[in-house]
Design an enzyme around this catalytic site. Structure first.
Site, mmCIF file in Angstrom:
data_model
loop_
_atom_site.group_PDB
_atom_site.id
_atom_site.type_symbol
_atom_site.label_atom_id
_atom_site.label_comp_id
_atom_site.label_asym_id
_atom_site.label_seq_id
_atom_site.Cartn_x
_atom_site.Cartn_y
_atom_site.Cartn_z
ATOM 1 N N GLU A 1 -18.160 8.357 14.212
ATOM 2 C CA GLU A 1 -19.069 7.206 14.339
ATOM 3 C C GLU A 1 -20.311 7.702 15.054
ATOM 4 O O GLU A 1 -20.279 7.945 16.259
ATOM 5 C CB GLU A 1 -18.396 6.084 15.146
ATOM 6 C CG GLU A 1 -17.161 5.506 14.494
ATOM 7 C CD GLU A 1 -17.465 4.770 13.209
ATOM 8 O OE1 GLU A 1 -18.631 4.400 12.982
ATOM 9 O OE2 GLU A 1 -16.542 4.584 12.412
ATOM 10 N N LYS B 1 -11.119 11.169 25.934
ATOM 11 C CA LYS B 1 -12.142 11.734 26.817
ATOM 12 C C LYS B 1 -13.341 10.802 26.813
ATOM 13 O O LYS B 1 -14.102 10.741 25.858
ATOM 14 C CB LYS B 1 -12.586 13.129 26.387
ATOM 15 C CG LYS B 1 -13.206 13.835 27.579
ATOM 16 C CD LYS B 1 -14.341 14.780 27.296
ATOM 17 C CE LYS B 1 -15.652 14.223 26.951
ATOM 18 N NZ LYS B 1 -16.411 13.602 28.058
ATOM 19 N N CYS C 1 -25.842 1.814 18.902
ATOM 20 C CA CYS C 1 -25.934 2.707 17.739
ATOM 21 C C CYS C 1 -26.556 1.998 16.545
ATOM 22 O O CYS C 1 -27.262 2.611 15.757
ATOM 23 C CB CYS C 1 -24.562 3.243 17.389
ATOM 24 S SG CYS C 1 -23.325 1.959 17.262
ATOM 25 N N GLY D 1 -20.389 9.194 19.009
ATOM 26 C CA GLY D 1 -21.445 9.859 19.766
ATOM 27 C C GLY D 1 -22.584 10.258 18.848
ATOM 28 O O GLY D 1 -22.774 9.676 17.769
ATOM 29 N N GLU E 1 -33.582 8.873 16.019
ATOM 30 C CA GLU E 1 -32.958 7.889 16.914
ATOM 31 C C GLU E 1 -33.471 8.109 18.337
ATOM 32 O O GLU E 1 -33.345 9.196 18.885
ATOM 33 C CB GLU E 1 -31.434 8.045 16.882
ATOM 34 C CG GLU E 1 -30.731 7.011 17.725
ATOM 35 C CD GLU E 1 -29.206 7.185 17.739
ATOM 36 O OE1 GLU E 1 -28.742 8.322 17.930
ATOM 37 O OE2 GLU E 1 -28.504 6.184 17.543
ATOM 38 N N THR F 1 -25.066 12.338 16.285
ATOM 39 C CA THR F 1 -24.843 13.008 15.007
ATOM 40 C C THR F 1 -24.744 14.520 15.215
ATOM 41 O O THR F 1 -23.920 15.182 14.570
ATOM 42 C CB THR F 1 -25.977 12.647 14.025
ATOM 43 O OG1 THR F 1 -25.878 11.241 13.757
ATOM 44 C CG2 THR F 1 -25.877 13.410 12.724
HETATM 45 P P1 NAD Z 1 -23.000 12.717 22.714
HETATM 46 O O1 NAD Z 1 -22.717 13.157 21.337
HETATM 47 O O2 NAD Z 1 -23.870 13.565 23.571
HETATM 48 O O3 NAD Z 1 -21.648 12.539 23.529
HETATM 49 C C1 NAD Z 1 -20.596 11.739 23.053
HETATM 50 C C2 NAD Z 1 -19.284 12.263 23.589
HETATM 51 O O4 NAD Z 1 -19.077 13.564 23.076
HETATM 52 C C3 NAD Z 1 -19.215 12.367 25.110
HETATM 53 O O5 NAD Z 1 -17.927 12.006 25.532
HETATM 54 C C4 NAD Z 1 -19.457 13.846 25.348
HETATM 55 O O6 NAD Z 1 -18.866 14.310 26.529
HETATM 56 C C5 NAD Z 1 -18.768 14.456 24.141
HETATM 57 N N1 NAD Z 1 -19.251 15.783 23.774
HETATM 58 C C6 NAD Z 1 -20.481 16.321 23.975
HETATM 59 N N2 NAD Z 1 -20.509 17.581 23.502
HETATM 60 C C7 NAD Z 1 -19.296 17.844 22.994
HETATM 61 C C8 NAD Z 1 -18.711 18.968 22.346
HETATM 62 N N3 NAD Z 1 -19.393 20.090 22.147
HETATM 63 N N4 NAD Z 1 -17.434 18.883 21.930
HETATM 64 C C9 NAD Z 1 -16.726 17.758 22.101
HETATM 65 N N5 NAD Z 1 -17.211 16.668 22.712
HETATM 66 C C10 NAD Z 1 -18.483 16.702 23.149
HETATM 67 O O7 NAD Z 1 -23.573 11.241 22.574
HETATM 68 P P2 NAD Z 1 -24.057 10.255 23.712
HETATM 69 O O8 NAD Z 1 -25.419 10.653 24.136
HETATM 70 O O9 NAD Z 1 -22.990 10.127 24.743
HETATM 71 O O10 NAD Z 1 -24.079 8.860 22.927
HETATM 72 C C11 NAD Z 1 -25.171 8.412 22.226
HETATM 73 C C12 NAD Z 1 -24.943 8.574 20.740
HETATM 74 O O11 NAD Z 1 -23.741 7.912 20.330
HETATM 75 C C13 NAD Z 1 -26.041 7.953 19.930
HETATM 76 O O12 NAD Z 1 -26.421 8.836 18.904
HETATM 77 C C14 NAD Z 1 -25.391 6.706 19.348
HETATM 78 O O13 NAD Z 1 -25.988 6.239 18.177
HETATM 79 C C15 NAD Z 1 -23.991 7.155 19.154
HETATM 80 N N6 NAD Z 1 -23.063 6.005 19.046
HETATM 81 C C16 NAD Z 1 -22.520 5.695 17.818
HETATM 82 C C17 NAD Z 1 -21.686 4.589 17.669
HETATM 83 C C18 NAD Z 1 -21.092 4.227 16.328
HETATM 84 O O14 NAD Z 1 -20.127 3.459 16.288
HETATM 85 N N7 NAD Z 1 -21.605 4.739 15.223
HETATM 86 C C19 NAD Z 1 -21.390 3.800 18.785
HETATM 87 C C20 NAD Z 1 -21.948 4.149 20.014
HETATM 88 C C21 NAD Z 1 -22.791 5.258 20.137
#
Ligand code: NAD
Length: 496
Positions: free
Chosen positions: A270, A195, A304, A248, A400, A250
């Site tokens: 991650e 997804k 990230c 995504g 963040e 935390t």
């Molecule tokens: P997010 O957590 O809002 O979304 C990430 C993914 O999770 C999306 O595909 C979203 O549709 C899905 N999602 C959202 N709610 C969900 C739920 N209740 N159940 C299942 N899936 C759900 O994050 P974002 O805003 O898309 O991304 C930014 C974040 O990602 C930042 O905190 C960043 O640091 C982190 N990130 C981490 C890494 C790493 O390798 N550590 C790499 C890239 C981004």
């Protein structure tokens, strides 16, 4: 200004309203619902994609389950898995420009940079993982079995594919993050339901086309587009998924981790970061400033492990901050299709508002905006911003922001730098800028983060595990560590 011309294939891909891949079928959502994608550089609608229902997700998981349990894929040999991954990487290489343009239009990032960074790193990573497909080993063990002293045994440990993988990724590196999941899954013989982020599914859908073209059996790779709240949650809760891998925030990662624990589904998380860049007194302030600027401003700060907290030993503080401000002020903002542009838009109006709130919070609390601190449209632009005169405990330092905003604080000595660097809920990456070998080696073991870079920042390699300490996550991507996360150990004891 030099605007890259879109390939006819890029325009055609977007115009034909991409659909999801479930098993062998390219499908609409079961209820016909769609969701719009926007071009972040203009705010205009790019196209629509299906908004998957729970039923769509369940069908995709079932397709992956059947492909894992009962298809030619479940009997593939390592050599075939290696060759298929190489084939997929070759097809991505062929379509690298198209993939980069889709990433640019959908995410806002520079198409030229996406081609040499996002796409090339993804290709290199798949080739690296292709190598592991033929090197997955168990071991044989000489056992004692004290309860049966008169018997003889043969014992060995098998490493087996974990099964159906549910992968959920963020929008900042859509293709690369998808490949970080897909590579080890396909190398080990798993099947995948991906997804992509709500905002950025286009390269994942193109990747699915290439997976089909490479010759993978139906159901090995499925892509469902939709919202996190519906499609992501359905994938997380599906009992036929053996492993969840999430990239995504935390906040969402914690929820997914709890759900995974309820069913003992394997899980890799991650998550977010707030990584420190530490400039020591012996470093050359000019090159450290250039490194610190790219550590935070690359990809509009939506990285990230971005170096979003800058700690500079007091003697160099003013010079390093002034140099970074100079670099930031000289940056040209605009469309990622313009090759003369240094920084693109943020992903969405929502992200622009979020970043803007933090800048306003800084202003209101009396911090000094050393440069930037402006936003504009059309599109979702925020100028590269450096904030000083801010306390270590301030939200700007502890939370963040995920945008082009750097907070800078001076320090007096090594202990002071380590204390502030570690004073964070996160622990994804850190960089030290110094040529004092003894100091660097003293500091490396004391920094609580999954990666430490010296005289560089966010430099990734397929062979180096990547992941977080503390609230930055659980588990590792890349390297052999990823193979371990996509396999289970089975101990076998044979009484002779
Ligand atoms: P997010 O957590 O809002 O979304 C990430 C993914 O999770 C999306 O595909 C979203 O549709 C899905 N999602 C959202 N709610 C969900 C739920 N209740 N159940 C299942 N899936 C759900 O994050 P974002 O805003 O898309 O991304 C930014 C974040 O990602 C930042 O905190 C960043 O640091 C982190 N990130 C981490 C890494 C790493 O390798 N550590 C790499 C890239 C981004």
């Amino acid at each position: 200004m030099a605007i890259a011309t879109l390939l006819p294939a890029t325009t055609a891909f977007i115009q034909r309203a991409p659909r999801m891949l479930i098993g062998a079928e390219w499908v609409e959502a079961a209820d016909g619902q769609t969701m719009p994608l926007r071009n972040p550089a203009t705010g205009e609608q790019l196209c629509v994609v299906p908004r998957a229902t729970v039923d769509d997700v369940d069908r995709a998981v079932l397709a992956a389950r059947q492909a894992f349990d009962d298809s030619p894929w479940s009997r593939t040999r390592p050599r075939e898995r290696q060759n298929l991954l190489w084939k997929l990487a070759d097809l991505m290489q062929r379509d690298a420009e198209l993939l980069a343009q889709l990433e640019c239009l959908n995410n806002g990032k520079s198409a030229a940079v996406a081609q040499v960074m996002d796409v090339q790193l993804a290709i290199d990573f798949l080739r690296y993982m292709a190598g592991w497909a033929t090197k997955i080993e168990g071991s044989s063990v000489e056992v004692s079995v004290p309860l049966m002293p008169d018997q003889q045994f043969h014992s060995f440990i098998r490493r087996e594919a974990v099964g159906v993988v549910g992968a959920i990724v963020a929008w900042n590196f859509p293709l690369l993050l998808a490949c970080w999941k897909l590579g080890p899954a396909l190398a080990t013989g798993c099947t995948v339901v991906l997804k992509p982020a709500d905002e950025t599914p286009l390269t994942a859908l193109k990747l699915a086309e290439l997976v089909q073209e490479a010759g993978y059996p139906d159901g090995v790779f499925n892509v469902i587009t939709g919202t996190g709240i519906t499609a992501g949650a359905a994938l997380t809760h599906n009992p036929l998924v053996d492993k969840l891998t999430f990239t995504g925030s935390t906040a969402v990662g914690k929820e997914i981790g709890k759900i995974a624990m309820d069913s003992m589904t394997r899980v890799t998380l991650e998550l977010g970061g707030k990584s420190p860049t530490i400039v020591m007194a012996d470093a050359d302030p000019g090159s450290a400033a250039a490194g610190a600027a790219s550590a935070i401003f690359f990809n509009q700060g939506q990285v990230c492990c971005a170096g979003s907290r800058l700690y500079v030993q007091r003697k160099h503080f003013d010079k390093v901050v002034a140099d970074i401000a100079g670099i930031a002020n000289a940056m040209k903002l605009g469309s990622g299709l313009d090759t003369s542009v240094d920084m693109g838009p943020l992903i969405s109006a929502r992200q622009q508002e979020r970043v803007w709130r933090y800048i306003e919070m800084g202003r209101e609390s009396g911090a000094t905006i050393a440069c930037g601190g402006e936003q504009f449209g059309p599109g979702y632009f925020v100028k590269p911003t450096v904030i000083v005169d801010v306390d270590q405990q301030h939200s700007l330092v502890q939370e963040e922001i995920f945008g082009p905003v750097l907070v800078a604080i001076p320090f007096d000595d090594e202990a002071d730098a380590l204390r502030m660097a570690n004073d964070s809920p996160y622990g994804l990456g850190a960089s030290i800028w110094s040529n004092d070998l003894a100091a660097v080696h003293r500091m490396i073991p004391r920094i609580k983060s999954g990666s430490v870079w010296v005289n560089c920042h966010s430099a990734l390699d397929p062979a180096l595990p990547f992941g977080g300490y503390k609230m930055s996550g659980v588990g590792r991507e890349m390297g052999y560590a990823a193979i371990e996360h996509y396999t289970e150990l089975k101990s076998v004891l044979i009484k002779l």
